[in-house]
Motif scaffolding. Structure first.
Motif, PDB file in Angstrom:
ATOM      1  N   PRO A  29      35.496  32.617  44.574  1.00 33.74           N
ATOM      2  CA  PRO A  29      35.574  31.166  44.792  1.00 33.74           C
ATOM      3  C   PRO A  29      36.875  30.620  44.203  1.00 33.74           C
ATOM      4  O   PRO A  29      37.364  31.144  43.195  1.00 33.74           O
ATOM      5  CB  PRO A  29      34.347  30.635  44.040  1.00 33.74           C
ATOM      6  CG  PRO A  29      33.425  31.803  43.922  1.00 33.74           C
ATOM      7  CD  PRO A  29      34.290  33.013  43.830  1.00 33.74           C
ATOM      8  N   PRO A  30      37.450  29.588  44.811  1.00 36.51           N
ATOM      9  CA  PRO A  30      38.756  29.086  44.356  1.00 36.51           C
ATOM     10  C   PRO A  30      38.820  28.782  42.862  1.00 36.51           C
ATOM     11  O   PRO A  30      39.794  29.146  42.198  1.00 36.51           O
ATOM     12  CB  PRO A  30      38.952  27.816  45.200  1.00 36.51           C
ATOM     13  CG  PRO A  30      38.155  28.068  46.443  1.00 36.51           C
ATOM     14  CD  PRO A  30      36.967  28.871  46.002  1.00 36.51           C
ATOM     15  N   ALA A  31      37.786  28.152  42.322  1.00 38.29           N
ATOM     16  CA  ALA A  31      37.825  27.801  40.902  1.00 38.29           C
ATOM     17  C   ALA A  31      37.859  29.049  40.027  1.00 38.29           C
ATOM     18  O   ALA A  31      38.636  29.138  39.066  1.00 38.29           O
ATOM     19  CB  ALA A  31      36.621  26.930  40.544  1.00 38.29           C
ATOM     20  N   LEU A  32      37.009  30.025  40.361  1.00 37.77           N
ATOM     21  CA  LEU A  32      36.975  31.263  39.577  1.00 37.77           C
ATOM     22  C   LEU A  32      38.253  32.059  39.778  1.00 37.77           C
ATOM     23  O   LEU A  32      38.771  32.667  38.828  1.00 37.77           O
ATOM     24  CB  LEU A  32      35.761  32.102  39.980  1.00 37.77           C
ATOM     25  CG  LEU A  32      35.538  33.407  39.204  1.00 37.77           C
ATOM     26  CD1 LEU A  32      35.440  33.140  37.711  1.00 37.77           C
ATOM     27  CD2 LEU A  32      34.276  34.111  39.704  1.00 37.77           C
ATOM     28  N   ARG A  33      38.818  32.049  41.000  1.00 34.65           N
ATOM     29  CA  ARG A  33      40.072  32.754  41.251  1.00 34.65           C
ATOM     30  C   ARG A  33      41.195  32.174  40.382  1.00 34.65           C
ATOM     31  O   ARG A  33      42.001  32.906  39.818  1.00 34.65           O
ATOM     32  CB  ARG A  33      40.448  32.663  42.721  1.00 34.65           C
ATOM     33  CG  ARG A  33      41.678  33.504  43.098  1.00 34.65           C
ATOM     34  CD  ARG A  33      42.150  33.228  44.514  1.00 34.65           C
ATOM     35  NE  ARG A  33      41.049  33.366  45.453  1.00 34.65           N
ATOM     36  CZ  ARG A  33      40.700  32.425  46.322  1.00 34.65           C
ATOM     37  NH1 ARG A  33      41.341  31.284  46.367  1.00 34.65           N
ATOM     38  NH2 ARG A  33      39.702  32.638  47.157  1.00 34.65           N
ATOM     39  N   ASP A  34      41.232  30.854  40.248  1.00 34.23           N
ATOM     40  CA  ASP A  34      42.258  30.224  39.417  1.00 34.23           C
ATOM     41  C   ASP A  34      42.068  30.587  37.949  1.00 34.23           C
ATOM     42  O   ASP A  34      43.038  30.818  37.217  1.00 34.23           O
ATOM     43  CB  ASP A  34      42.209  28.704  39.583  1.00 34.23           C
ATOM     44  CG  ASP A  34      42.704  28.249  40.961  1.00 34.23           C
ATOM     45  OD1 ASP A  34      43.379  29.067  41.628  1.00 34.23           O
ATOM     46  OD2 ASP A  34      42.412  27.114  41.341  1.00 34.23           O
ATOM     47  N   GLN A  35      40.815  30.654  37.495  1.00 31.15           N
ATOM     48  CA  GLN A  35      40.557  31.005  36.094  1.00 31.15           C
ATOM     49  C   GLN A  35      40.987  32.437  35.796  1.00 31.15           C
ATOM     50  O   GLN A  35      41.615  32.710  34.760  1.00 31.15           O
ATOM     51  CB  GLN A  35      39.066  30.824  35.784  1.00 31.15           C
ATOM     52  CG  GLN A  35      38.615  29.380  35.802  1.00 31.15           C
ATOM     53  CD  GLN A  35      37.100  29.249  35.700  1.00 31.15           C
ATOM     54  OE1 GLN A  35      36.365  30.237  35.857  1.00 31.15           O
ATOM     55  NE2 GLN A  35      36.620  28.045  35.449  1.00 31.15           N
ATOM     56  N   VAL A  36      40.660  33.345  36.702  1.00 31.82           N
ATOM     57  CA  VAL A  36      41.046  34.745  36.515  1.00 31.82           C
ATOM     58  C   VAL A  36      42.560  34.886  36.564  1.00 31.82           C
ATOM     59  O   VAL A  36      43.166  35.626  35.778  1.00 31.82           O
ATOM     60  CB  VAL A  36      40.372  35.632  37.570  1.00 31.82           C
ATOM     61  CG1 VAL A  36      40.942  37.048  37.532  1.00 31.82           C
ATOM     62  CG2 VAL A  36      38.862  35.678  37.340  1.00 31.82           C
ATOM     63  N   ALA A  37      43.209  34.166  37.486  1.00 33.03           N
ATOM     64  CA  ALA A  37      44.667  34.222  37.577  1.00 33.03           C
ATOM     65  C   ALA A  37      45.313  33.704  36.301  1.00 33.03           C
ATOM     66  O   ALA A  37      46.345  34.237  35.848  1.00 33.03           O
ATOM     67  CB  ALA A  37      45.141  33.409  38.777  1.00 33.03           C
ATOM     68  N   ALA A  38      44.716  32.673  35.693  1.00 34.25           N
ATOM     69  CA  ALA A  38      45.260  32.148  34.446  1.00 34.25           C
ATOM     70  C   ALA A  38      45.205  33.196  33.342  1.00 34.25           C
ATOM     71  O   ALA A  38      46.161  33.367  32.569  1.00 34.25           O
ATOM     72  CB  ALA A  38      44.488  30.893  34.025  1.00 34.25           C
ATOM     73  N   VAL A  39      44.083  33.943  33.281  1.00 30.77           N
ATOM     74  CA  VAL A  39      43.978  35.012  32.279  1.00 30.77           C
ATOM     75  C   VAL A  39      45.002  36.108  32.565  1.00 30.77           C
ATOM     76  O   VAL A  39      45.698  36.588  31.662  1.00 30.77           O
ATOM     77  CB  VAL A  39      42.548  35.598  32.271  1.00 30.77           C
ATOM     78  CG1 VAL A  39      42.478  36.806  31.348  1.00 30.77           C
ATOM     79  CG2 VAL A  39      41.543  34.547  31.832  1.00 30.77           C
ATOM     80  N   GLU A  40      45.122  36.502  33.840  1.00 31.02           N
ATOM     81  CA  GLU A  40      46.057  37.570  34.207  1.00 31.02           C
ATOM     82  C   GLU A  40      47.495  37.201  33.843  1.00 31.02           C
ATOM     83  O   GLU A  40      48.268  38.041  33.368  1.00 31.02           O
ATOM     84  CB  GLU A  40      45.959  37.858  35.699  1.00 31.02           C
ATOM     85  CG  GLU A  40      46.875  38.988  36.175  1.00 31.02           C
ATOM     86  CD  GLU A  40      46.733  39.262  37.646  1.00 31.02           C
ATOM     87  OE1 GLU A  40      47.326  40.256  38.123  1.00 31.02           O
ATOM     88  OE2 GLU A  40      46.035  38.499  38.342  1.00 31.02           O
ATOM     89  N   GLN A  41      47.856  35.932  34.036  1.00 32.48           N
ATOM     90  CA  GLN A  41      49.233  35.508  33.806  1.00 32.48           C
ATOM     91  C   GLN A  41      49.546  35.257  32.332  1.00 32.48           C
ATOM     92  O   GLN A  41      50.709  35.265  31.931  1.00 32.48           O
ATOM     93  CB  GLN A  41      49.522  34.245  34.615  1.00 32.48           C
ATOM     94  CG  GLN A  41      49.499  34.464  36.114  1.00 32.48           C
ATOM     95  CD  GLN A  41      49.450  33.171  36.894  1.00 32.48           C
ATOM     96  OE1 GLN A  41      49.711  32.099  36.348  1.00 32.48           O
ATOM     97  NE2 GLN A  41      49.121  33.260  38.180  1.00 32.48           N
TER      98      GLN A  41
END
Length: 331
Positions: free
Chosen positions: A113-125
């Motif tokens: 889901p977009p919200a979870l994808r953004d959260q995971v991307a924030a951790v990855e970055q």
């Protein structure tokens, strides 16, 4: 009214999370009757996701292993855990296959889901890892799984192996287990070519062929300890023996098995054996331990220790300015 497809997907999620639920349990959770549960299970089977229904009073429904993975129904926390595990595996070298980790990560990220994808991307970055990233090729998944199954069942295998010089060989091998250490996969066991316990890197194994011969692993088999000792015994230029005036437990706590082996000797002291390409680094290690020690060999290590002591003495004296003499106390 909820669409039947939504209920079929809900059934799939229940079967993955709680295998063995009875028809009545599933009917209650899905708010349908037992006949409808059977119809939903049949629909999943038509989609290539076979469902087994156990007969009897306590029988339940469960997914059967298939030729492909069914759609995974993951919660937000579960999906995040999978993605973060793939990210850590990619960094540490735990992943197998050259591109399997990358493709699996991309597939999961695409359906988040977009919200979870953004959260995971924030951790990855923003994530920083203290360990150095793994380098070099990853082992083939087929080799890893074949060795794991052979070790579990105590079955001999045939290895097609290339050593670090690239020399090929075929070996009959009794695998005792698998070890992941410092970004590399290893297997250890009895090598019938040499008649000794050996350690092999999985990324140098070109193929593994299971055999039918069984074996009995020794009672004291410890793959982790064996791999660490093997790494410590890699043939470097210098063989080192040093007697440390310290207790065995203290020394084991300070000197990891990858550096060398330690053995208790007379008078409560410890014999430290290691190999090293350079002696100046070994001199620094010994000085940093903070214990009295006696170098048995090589004699050149004594020279390195003396040279280190001279450098440290010079560094503490060079450029040091004496402060003013303290004056008489006021009063």
């Amino acid at each position: 009214m909820e669409h039947p497809v939504s209920r079929i997907l809900a059934l799939l999620e229940l079967l993955q999370a709680r295998p063995g639920l009875t028809g009545a349990d599933l009917a209650e959770r899905l708010d349908v009757d037992v006949r409808t549960v059977r119809r939903y299970a049949a629909r999943l089977a038509e989609l290539g996701i076979p469902v087994q229904a156990d007969r009897g009073r306590y029988g339940g429904y469960r997914l059967l292993p298939g030729y492909r993975l069914p759609p995974l129904m993951l919660t937000g926390d579960e999906a995040a855990s999978v993605v973060l595990g793939l990210l850590a595996g990619r960094r540490s070298g735990l992943s197998v296959g050259e591109q399997a980790g990358e493709s699996a990560l991309a597939k999961i990220q695409r359906v988040l889901p977009p919200a979870l994808r953004d959260q995971v991307a924030a951790v990855e970055q923003t994530l920083g890892l203290t360990a150095a990233p793994a380098t070099g090729p990853s082992p083939a998944a087929s080799a890893l799984f074949t060795l794991a199954e052979a070790a579990r069942r105590s079955r001999r295998v045939r290895l097609d192996y290339r050593d670090r010089a690239g020399t090929p060989s075929e070996r009959e091998f009794d695998p005792y287990g698998l070890v992941f250490h410092s970004g590399r996969w290893y297997t250890t066991g009895l090598d019938h070519r040499s008649g000794e316990q050996r350690t092999f890197r999985l990324d140098r194994i070109r193929s593994v062929h299971p055999g039918g011969t069984g074996f009995e692993p020794p009672a004291d088999a410890d793959p982790v300890r064996r791999v660490l000792e093997s790494l410590a015994s890699v043939p470097w230029q210098h063989e080192i023996e040093v007697v440390l005036t310290a207790g065995l437990d203290e020394v084991r706590h300070r000197i990891p098995p990858t550096v060398g082996t330690v053995t208790a000797i007379e008078d409560g002291r410890v014999l430290f054996r290691a190999r090293a390409e350079r002696l100046d680094g070994m001199a620094v290690l010994l000085a940093g331990l903070g214990w009295p020690f006696t170098v048995r060999r090589p004699a050149a290590l004594r020279d390195e220790v003396r040279a280190l002591a001279a450098r440290l003495t010079a560094w503490t004296e060079d450029g040091t300015e004496d402060g003013p003499e303290p004056g008489p106390a006021d009063g």
